[in-house]
Scaffold this motif. Sequence first.
Motif, short mmCIF file in Angstrom:
data_model
loop_
_atom_site.label_atom_id
_atom_site.label_comp_id
_atom_site.label_asym_id
_atom_site.label_seq_id
_atom_site.Cartn_x
_atom_site.Cartn_y
_atom_site.Cartn_z
N UNK A 69 5.60 -23.02 32.09
CA UNK A 69 4.41 -23.72 31.60
C UNK A 69 3.87 -22.97 30.39
N UNK A 70 3.46 -23.70 29.36
CA UNK A 70 2.83 -23.09 28.20
C UNK A 70 1.42 -22.65 28.57
N UNK A 71 1.08 -21.42 28.21
CA UNK A 71 -0.23 -20.85 28.54
C UNK A 71 -1.11 -20.76 27.30
N UNK A 72 -2.41 -20.69 27.53
CA UNK A 72 -3.36 -20.64 26.40
C UNK A 72 -3.24 -19.35 25.60
N UNK A 73 -2.60 -18.32 26.16
CA UNK A 73 -2.41 -17.07 25.43
C UNK A 73 -1.10 -17.10 24.65
N UNK A 74 -0.53 -18.31 24.48
CA UNK A 74 0.62 -18.58 23.62
C UNK A 74 1.94 -18.03 24.16
N UNK A 75 2.02 -17.86 25.47
CA UNK A 75 3.28 -17.51 26.12
C UNK A 75 3.68 -18.68 27.00
N UNK B 269 8.73 -14.72 31.44
CA UNK B 269 8.00 -15.35 30.34
C UNK B 269 8.77 -15.24 29.04
N UNK B 270 8.33 -16.05 28.09
CA UNK B 270 8.78 -15.90 26.71
C UNK B 270 7.52 -15.91 25.85
N UNK B 271 7.30 -14.80 25.15
CA UNK B 271 6.12 -14.67 24.32
C UNK B 271 6.42 -14.72 22.83
N UNK B 272 7.69 -14.48 22.49
CA UNK B 272 8.06 -14.47 21.08
C UNK B 272 7.19 -13.52 20.27
N UNK B 273 6.85 -13.90 19.07
CA UNK B 273 6.03 -13.07 18.20
C UNK B 273 4.65 -12.82 18.80
N UNK B 274 4.17 -13.74 19.64
CA UNK B 274 2.83 -13.60 20.23
C UNK B 274 2.76 -12.56 21.35
N UNK B 275 3.92 -12.05 21.78
CA UNK B 275 3.91 -11.02 22.83
C UNK B 275 3.11 -9.81 22.37
N UNK B 276 3.38 -9.35 21.17
CA UNK B 276 2.66 -8.19 20.65
C UNK B 276 1.73 -8.51 19.50
N UNK B 277 1.86 -9.69 18.95
CA UNK B 277 1.06 -10.04 17.77
C UNK B 277 0.39 -11.39 17.90
N UNK B 278 -0.46 -11.57 18.91
CA UNK B 278 -1.18 -12.84 19.02
C UNK B 278 -2.20 -12.95 17.87
N UNK B 279 -2.65 -14.15 17.58
CA UNK B 279 -3.62 -14.33 16.51
C UNK B 279 -4.89 -13.49 16.69
#
Length: 126
Positions: A89-95, A111-121
């Motif tokens: 499920x897509x989460x509001x924290x972009x994971x 999970x899959x966080x991609x670039x947002x794992x360590x660099x969220x907006x």
Amino acid sequence: MNLNQITVPSLDLHKSVPFYQKLGLQLIVDAIPDYARYECPEGDATFSIHKVTELPKGDGIYVYFECIDLDERVTTLLKNGIEFDELPKDKKWLWREARLRDLDGNQIILFHGGVNRKNPPWRLTS
């Protein structure tokens, strides 16, 4: 500093060890019934289980494993008998996350966080 390993408690490693192997971790230390250690298929971190006589109270432990192929991995695990509390499920924290519990109630999040794992907006800047 680099994270070496996470260790979670278990009442019965004879049951826990195969569960984590089914998730895809590679057993590298077999000291059952007291301890087991795994390598993750990617990266340098390791994961271990140690025998306890009583599990922690409360929410317990949350362990996050990142999977680039999250949806495919969950589909395979479901076919292999792993039960999930929440499918991807897509989460509001972009994971994107899928949630399950191990046999001792430890919370496992694939999970899959991609670039947002360590660099969220909302990442802090130095």
